[in-house]
Write a protein that holds these residues in place. Structure first.
Motif, PDB file in Angstrom:
ATOM      1  N   LEU A  65       0.825  -1.207   0.000  1.00 23.78           N
ATOM      2  CA  LEU A  65       0.000   0.000   0.000  1.00 23.78           C
ATOM      3  C   LEU A  65       0.864   1.263   0.000  1.00 23.78           C
ATOM      4  CD1 LEU A  65      -2.836  -1.063   2.458  1.00 23.78           C
ATOM      5  CD2 LEU A  65      -3.088  -0.523   0.013  1.00 23.78           C
ATOM      6  N   GLU A  66       1.965   1.237   0.736  1.00 27.79           N
ATOM      7  CA  GLU A  66       2.843   2.405   0.775  1.00 27.79           C
ATOM      8  C   GLU A  66       3.395   2.702  -0.618  1.00 27.79           C
ATOM      9  OE1 GLU A  66       5.483   3.935   4.189  1.00 27.79           O
ATOM     10  OE2 GLU A  66       6.741   2.542   3.044  1.00 27.79           O
ATOM     11  N   ARG A  67       3.843   1.660  -1.329  1.00 23.99           N
ATOM     12  CA  ARG A  67       4.346   1.853  -2.692  1.00 23.99           C
ATOM     13  C   ARG A  67       3.239   2.374  -3.612  1.00 23.99           C
ATOM     14  NH1 ARG A  67       6.860  -3.050  -1.532  1.00 23.99           N
ATOM     15  NH2 ARG A  67       5.285  -4.223  -2.691  1.00 23.99           N
ATOM     16  N   ARG A  68       2.075   1.790  -3.488  1.00 26.26           N
ATOM     17  CA  ARG A  68       0.980   2.148  -4.399  1.00 26.26           C
ATOM     18  C   ARG A  68       0.398   3.527  -4.108  1.00 26.26           C
ATOM     19  NH1 ARG A  68      -3.507  -1.932  -6.635  1.00 26.26           N
ATOM     20  NH2 ARG A  68      -4.347  -0.504  -8.149  1.00 26.26           N
ATOM     21  N   LEU A  69       0.283   3.871  -2.827  1.00 25.91           N
ATOM     22  CA  LEU A  69      -0.335   5.141  -2.452  1.00 25.91           C
ATOM     23  C   LEU A  69       0.652   6.300  -2.405  1.00 25.91           C
ATOM     24  CD1 LEU A  69      -2.647   3.853   0.433  1.00 25.91           C
ATOM     25  CD2 LEU A  69      -3.303   4.397  -1.936  1.00 25.91           C
ATOM     26  N   GLY A  70       1.934   5.996  -2.251  1.00 20.23           N
ATOM     27  CA  GLY A  70       2.930   7.051  -2.164  1.00 20.23           C
ATOM     28  C   GLY A  70       2.826   7.868  -0.894  1.00 20.23           C
ATOM     29  N   MET A  71       2.389   7.245   0.161  1.00 15.79           N
ATOM     30  CA  MET A  71       2.310   7.908   1.470  1.00 15.79           C
ATOM     31  C   MET A  71       2.772   6.930   2.533  1.00 15.79           C
ATOM     32  SD  MET A  71      -1.706   7.834   2.700  1.00 15.79           S
ATOM     33  CE  MET A  71      -2.328   8.833   1.388  1.00 15.79           C
ATOM     34  N   PRO A  72       3.134   7.450   3.708  1.00 14.70           N
ATOM     35  CA  PRO A  72       3.563   6.545   4.778  1.00 14.70           C
ATOM     36  C   PRO A  72       2.439   5.599   5.199  1.00 14.70           C
ATOM     37  CG  PRO A  72       4.124   8.820   5.287  1.00 14.70           C
ATOM     38  CD  PRO A  72       3.217   8.852   4.095  1.00 14.70           C
ATOM     39  N   VAL A  73       2.768   4.336   5.308  1.00 12.27           N
ATOM     40  CA  VAL A  73       1.827   3.320   5.779  1.00 12.27           C
ATOM     41  C   VAL A  73       2.531   2.538   6.880  1.00 12.27           C
ATOM     42  CG1 VAL A  73       0.484   1.261   5.184  1.00 12.27           C
ATOM     43  CG2 VAL A  73       0.704   3.135   3.526  1.00 12.27           C
ATOM     44  N   ARG A  74       1.874   2.401   8.015  1.00 10.79           N
ATOM     45  CA  ARG A  74       2.419   1.622   9.126  1.00 10.79           C
ATOM     46  C   ARG A  74       1.386   0.589   9.544  1.00 10.79           C
ATOM     47  NH1 ARG A  74       5.746   4.069   7.220  1.00 10.79           N
ATOM     48  NH2 ARG A  74       7.385   5.346   8.102  1.00 10.79           N
ATOM     49  N   VAL A  75       1.878  -0.477  10.157  1.00  4.09           N
ATOM     50  CA  VAL A  75       1.036  -1.568  10.637  1.00  4.09           C
ATOM     51  C   VAL A  75       1.091  -1.590  12.157  1.00  4.09           C
ATOM     52  CG1 VAL A  75       0.864  -4.090  10.770  1.00  4.09           C
ATOM     53  CG2 VAL A  75       1.288  -2.978   8.569  1.00  4.09           C
ATOM     54  N   ASP A  81       2.599  -6.877  19.571  1.00  7.03           N
ATOM     55  CA  ASP A  81       3.518  -5.993  18.859  1.00  7.03           C
ATOM     56  C   ASP A  81       3.399  -6.161  17.351  1.00  7.03           C
ATOM     57  OD1 ASP A  81       4.563  -5.112  21.303  1.00  7.03           O
ATOM     58  OD2 ASP A  81       5.952  -6.805  21.364  1.00  7.03           O
ATOM     59  N   PRO A  82       3.490  -5.078  16.630  1.00  5.23           N
ATOM     60  CA  PRO A  82       3.671  -3.692  17.048  1.00  5.23           C
ATOM     61  C   PRO A  82       2.340  -3.099  17.537  1.00  5.23           C
ATOM     62  CG  PRO A  82       3.580  -3.806  14.653  1.00  5.23           C
ATOM     63  CD  PRO A  82       3.486  -5.220  15.165  1.00  5.23           C
ATOM     64  N   LEU A  83       2.337  -2.601  18.757  1.00  5.58           N
ATOM     65  CA  LEU A  83       1.118  -2.072  19.373  1.00  5.58           C
ATOM     66  C   LEU A  83       0.729  -0.721  18.778  1.00  5.58           C
ATOM     67  CD1 LEU A  83       1.801  -3.099  23.059  1.00  5.58           C
ATOM     68  CD2 LEU A  83       0.032  -4.031  21.552  1.00  5.58           C
ATOM     69  N   VAL A  84      -0.538  -0.395  18.905  1.00  2.00           N
ATOM     70  CA  VAL A  84      -1.111   0.793  18.278  1.00  2.00           C
ATOM     71  C   VAL A  84      -0.446   2.089  18.736  1.00  2.00           C
ATOM     72  CG1 VAL A  84      -3.218   2.171  18.036  1.00  2.00           C
ATOM     73  CG2 VAL A  84      -3.327  -0.328  17.890  1.00  2.00           C
ATOM     74  N   GLU A  85      -0.345   2.307  20.034  1.00  2.00           N
ATOM     75  CA  GLU A  85       0.118   3.610  20.521  1.00  2.00           C
ATOM     76  C   GLU A  85       1.503   4.003  20.008  1.00  2.00           C
ATOM     77  OE1 GLU A  85       0.668   5.721  24.783  1.00  2.00           O
ATOM     78  OE2 GLU A  85      -1.254   4.695  24.441  1.00  2.00           O
ATOM     79  N   PRO A  86       2.524   3.132  20.111  1.00  2.00           N
ATOM     80  CA  PRO A  86       3.833   3.562  19.590  1.00  2.00           C
ATOM     81  C   PRO A  86       3.861   3.745  18.070  1.00  2.00           C
ATOM     82  CG  PRO A  86       3.966   1.336  20.523  1.00  2.00           C
ATOM     83  CD  PRO A  86       2.600   1.854  20.815  1.00  2.00           C
ATOM     84  N   VAL A  87       3.098   2.942  17.336  1.00  2.00           N
ATOM     85  CA  VAL A  87       3.067   3.097  15.879  1.00  2.00           C
ATOM     86  C   VAL A  87       2.370   4.403  15.513  1.00  2.00           C
ATOM     87  CG1 VAL A  87       2.210   2.116  13.720  1.00  2.00           C
ATOM     88  CG2 VAL A  87       3.197   0.615  15.469  1.00  2.00           C
ATOM     89  N   LEU A  88       1.281   4.694  16.193  1.00  2.97           N
ATOM     90  CA  LEU A  88       0.567   5.949  15.973  1.00  2.97           C
ATOM     91  C   LEU A  88       1.475   7.136  16.313  1.00  2.97           C
ATOM     92  CD1 LEU A  88      -2.228   7.011  15.143  1.00  2.97           C
ATOM     93  CD2 LEU A  88      -2.889   6.870  17.541  1.00  2.97           C
ATOM     94  N   ALA A  89       2.187   7.027  17.428  1.00  2.00           N
ATOM     95  CA  ALA A  89       3.113   8.095  17.825  1.00  2.00           C
ATOM     96  C   ALA A  89       4.197   8.296  16.771  1.00  2.00           C
ATOM     97  CB  ALA A  89       3.735   7.776  19.182  1.00  2.00           C
ATOM     98  N   LEU A  91       3.945   7.837  13.558  1.00  2.00           N
ATOM     99  CA  LEU A  91       3.344   8.567  12.445  1.00  2.00           C
ATOM    100  C   LEU A  91       3.173  10.048  12.772  1.00  2.00           C
ATOM    101  CD1 LEU A  91       0.664   5.982  11.255  1.00  2.00           C
ATOM    102  CD2 LEU A  91       2.644   6.773   9.957  1.00  2.00           C
ATOM    103  N   VAL A  92       2.659  10.328  13.967  1.00  2.00           N
ATOM    104  CA  VAL A  92       2.425  11.718  14.373  1.00  2.00           C
ATOM    105  C   VAL A  92       3.747  12.473  14.498  1.00  2.00           C
ATOM    106  CG1 VAL A  92       1.546  13.193  16.233  1.00  2.00           C
ATOM    107  CG2 VAL A  92       0.201  11.231  15.445  1.00  2.00           C
ATOM    108  N   HIS A  93       4.735  11.858  15.151  1.00  3.65           N
ATOM    109  CA  HIS A  93       6.034  12.520  15.292  1.00  3.65           C
ATOM    110  C   HIS A  93       6.739  12.683  13.951  1.00  3.65           C
ATOM    111  CE1 HIS A  93       5.524  11.303  19.591  1.00  3.65           C
ATOM    112  NE2 HIS A  93       5.803  12.586  19.693  1.00  3.65           N
ATOM    113  N   GLY A  94       6.357  11.858  12.981  1.00  4.67           N
ATOM    114  CA  GLY A  94       6.909  11.979  11.637  1.00  4.67           C
ATOM    115  C   GLY A  94       6.219  13.046  10.806  1.00  4.67           C
TER     116      GLY A  94
END
Length: 178
Positions: A65-75, A81-89, A91-94
């Motif tokens: 999806l990241e390649r196709r959409l051209g935007m950051p994609v995280r799981v 693991d990987p738990l929601v809060e650190p992954v969300l953080a 993205l936000v810190h990025g």
């Protein structure tokens, strides 16, 4: 991370080591420890089946999806693991200010949207969350699934192809509650 938009693909979660089963069950059971009998039964099942492909498959989906959409994609995963809060953080810190929430479970969209919203709120993250609409019964989704299954049912697949239908095992109380 470039741009203000990102995609968070979220799933249930799975373990890689049978020794993690007691903690995994505690998380699923909202803090209540499982009985030794239940832990032993789940260990037995994991040993029979082997490692779940859920995380690997979801990570592969995220990369595609990241390649196709051209935007950051995280799981992220709800219970492991990987738990929601650190992954969300991450993205936000990025730099993400808008994050689309895409659950891999088509019938649990609202549950996962709530999990992500609570994680963002509890961490004080300033981000706009854009949950996808429930898609499990969307006609296009159903047609796409049917198109994959139809050749198998018509016997047009190769001899080594098997169609395996599975259902999640849920406690009776959960089923009775709808």
């Amino acid at each position: 991370m470039n741009g203000a938009r990102a995609l968070l693909v979220i799933g249930h979660g799975t373990i890689a080591d049978v020794e993690d089963i007691p903690e995994f069950l505690r998380r699923i059971r909202r803090g209540r420890p499982a009985t030794p009998e239940l832990v032993d039964e789940i260990r037995r099942r994991y040993r029979l089946i082997g490692r779940s492909p859920l995380l690997d498959t979801t990570l592969s989906l995220g990369r595609s999806l990241e390649r196709r959409l051209g935007m950051p994609v995280r799981v992220a995963m709800r219970f492991w693991d990987p738990l929601v809060e650190p992954v969300l953080a991450e993205l936000v810190h990025g730099g993400a200010t808008e994050i689309c929430v895409l659950p891999v479970a088509p019938f649990s969209v609202h549950v996962y949207a709530d999990v992500v919203a609570k994680a963002a709120a509890s961490s004080g993250m300033n981000v706009k969350l854009l949950p996808v609409a429930p898609y499990g019964e969307d006609p296009s989704f159903v047609r796409a699934q049917a198109a994959k299954v139809r050749p198998l049912l018509a016997g047009k697949a190769s001899a080594d192809t098997r169609l395996v239908l599975s259902a999640h095992s849920l406690p009776r109380a959960v089923i009775d509650a709808g």
